[in-house]
Design an enzyme around this catalytic site. Sequence first.
Site, mmCIF file in Angstrom:
data_model
loop_
_atom_site.group_PDB
_atom_site.id
_atom_site.type_symbol
_atom_site.label_atom_id
_atom_site.label_comp_id
_atom_site.label_asym_id
_atom_site.label_seq_id
_atom_site.Cartn_x
_atom_site.Cartn_y
_atom_site.Cartn_z
ATOM 1 N N GLU A 1 -1.608 -2.872 -2.012
ATOM 2 C CA GLU A 1 -2.194 -2.728 -0.666
ATOM 3 C C GLU A 1 -3.248 -3.809 -0.410
ATOM 4 O OE1 GLU A 1 -3.470 1.250 0.414
ATOM 5 O OE2 GLU A 1 -4.863 0.439 1.876
ATOM 6 N N LYS B 1 -7.688 9.664 -0.797
ATOM 7 C CA LYS B 1 -6.649 8.633 -0.975
ATOM 8 C C LYS B 1 -7.320 7.277 -1.198
ATOM 9 C CE LYS B 1 -3.522 5.449 0.399
ATOM 10 N NZ LYS B 1 -3.770 4.016 0.566
ATOM 11 N N ASP C 1 -0.989 6.790 -16.790
ATOM 12 C CA ASP C 1 -0.045 7.522 -15.952
ATOM 13 C C ASP C 1 -0.721 7.897 -14.624
ATOM 14 O OD1 ASP C 1 1.477 9.518 -14.780
ATOM 15 O OD2 ASP C 1 1.955 10.529 -16.652
ATOM 16 N N HIS D 1 -9.007 -5.154 6.685
ATOM 17 C CA HIS D 1 -7.646 -4.875 6.253
ATOM 18 C C HIS D 1 -6.679 -5.913 6.810
ATOM 19 C CE1 HIS D 1 -4.493 -2.333 4.719
ATOM 20 N NE2 HIS D 1 -3.855 -2.507 5.856
HETATM 21 C C1 MEV Z 1 -6.578 3.092 3.063
HETATM 22 O O1 MEV Z 1 -5.688 2.860 2.011
HETATM 23 C C2 MEV Z 1 -7.721 3.957 2.604
HETATM 24 C C3 MEV Z 1 -8.707 4.384 3.696
HETATM 25 O O2 MEV Z 1 -7.997 5.021 4.762
HETATM 26 C C4 MEV Z 1 -9.653 5.353 3.032
HETATM 27 C C5 MEV Z 1 -10.586 6.068 3.996
HETATM 28 O O3 MEV Z 1 -10.262 6.249 5.166
HETATM 29 O O4 MEV Z 1 -11.645 6.494 3.489
HETATM 30 C C6 MEV Z 1 -9.418 3.206 4.260
#
Ligand code: MEV
Length: 443
Positions: free
Chosen positions: A86, A283, A299, A396
């Site tokens: 990513e 996430k 793992d 991003h």
């Molecule tokens: C993207 O991979 C992860 C985010 O969405 C985490 C978050 O919103 O805290 C940027």
Amino acid sequence: MTHKPIEGFSRLSKDQKIDWIVQEYLGGDKSYQDVLTQYWNADPELQKRHEEFSENTITNFYMPYGIAPNFLIDGKLLALPMAVEESSVVAAASKAAKFWLEKGGFKTTIVNTKKLGHTHFIFKAEAHKIKHFFNFRLKKRLFEATEAITMNMRGRGGGILNIRLVDKTQDLENYYQLKASFDTVDSMGANFINSCLEQFGNTLREEVQNEESFTSEEKESLQVVMNILSNYTPDCLVRAEVSCPIEELNDDSGISNEEFAWKFKQAVTIAELEPFRATTHNKGIMNGVDAVVIATGNDFRATEACAHAYAARDGQYRSLSHCTLENGIFRFWIDLPVSVGVIGGLTNLHPLVKFSFALLGKPSAQELMSILAVSGLAQNFGALRSLITTGIQKGHMKMHLFNILNQLNATPDEKAFFVNYFKTKTVTHHEVITQLNQLREQG
Ligand code: MEV
């Protein structure tokens, strides 16, 4: 188009497997063979080693392997290896590491390193008899019967810590568990734990047959359903934290230190309260954790399963990280349950995994737990910092720019133009296409 099933695919050679796939699923187009073979390692021995990691391997699947430098963890300066596809994960980790480097870095504490596993069984006998049998006969026999399996681990300072009988008959008729805790020292310990548990299952069967207090009907009712470790290890736990006076936060985003701290705390509190947000928040944490887990040959499915189970331990899914603003101090921390190894598994076989461990200065399993929690916390800090200030798309999309340009077959000159063009603007797909069309029309 319908396809024919195949018998004995695993017994075909690698070339035969590829031929079959190309014929059966890719219309006989031989160019697909090249797609696969171009990723074979030039060294046939090394290629063979990769193929032996998993069955039916036909090629290697590349992932970017990046470095996030400047991580000051418990006084040690580390560069973290991160295997992740990513865009912006490594950049965000590096930025957060640098931010905290100047403020004393990350501190970690190993809370515990206990791992768990169960023998799940159904036994239609009186509960008090089962308990007596466990306490006065079985428990001792389980330790004795696993002595050969645990000998090496005991030599390394680990082994079986305890075995308990758990009565689960309230949840499922006649359901009991042998619940064991283990210390597997520097290994993740999955094989060790499962071997012990399978022996427990066998010993349980034997000892029930030999126990005089059970009737023959009771003996016949015993069913060992399964013996397996639990990937939920809430007591294999590490805490990582950062803190500094609010007035020293000095974020470069243009908002005051107080506003930054306040908004940051609100964002964490929302993730503590709101499962929809908590899922994305966690996430983001796992972006950092998994990238290092993969780079160190561990793992990541186990790591993910455990973290999310822990996040829901009180019945509601919540944030793994927390924040306080007290007495003028900004404090941000994570409690991460994570079971990993630095010996066994792929650790001594995959050349890049070996490289990762060399880079990290050959950490112990506990040190690796700390590094993982820090990587997760740094990633979370980076994400929240962007979310409460500029938004995440700016960073991003900057990193994603090359993916867009590669999809459009941009030349090196065109790429250089766009890097310059977006220095002060947020990248959007639309803007890239518009500008690229103009550029190509002009020249
Ligand atoms: C993207 O991979 C992860 C985010 O969405 C985490 C978050 O919103 O805290 C940027």
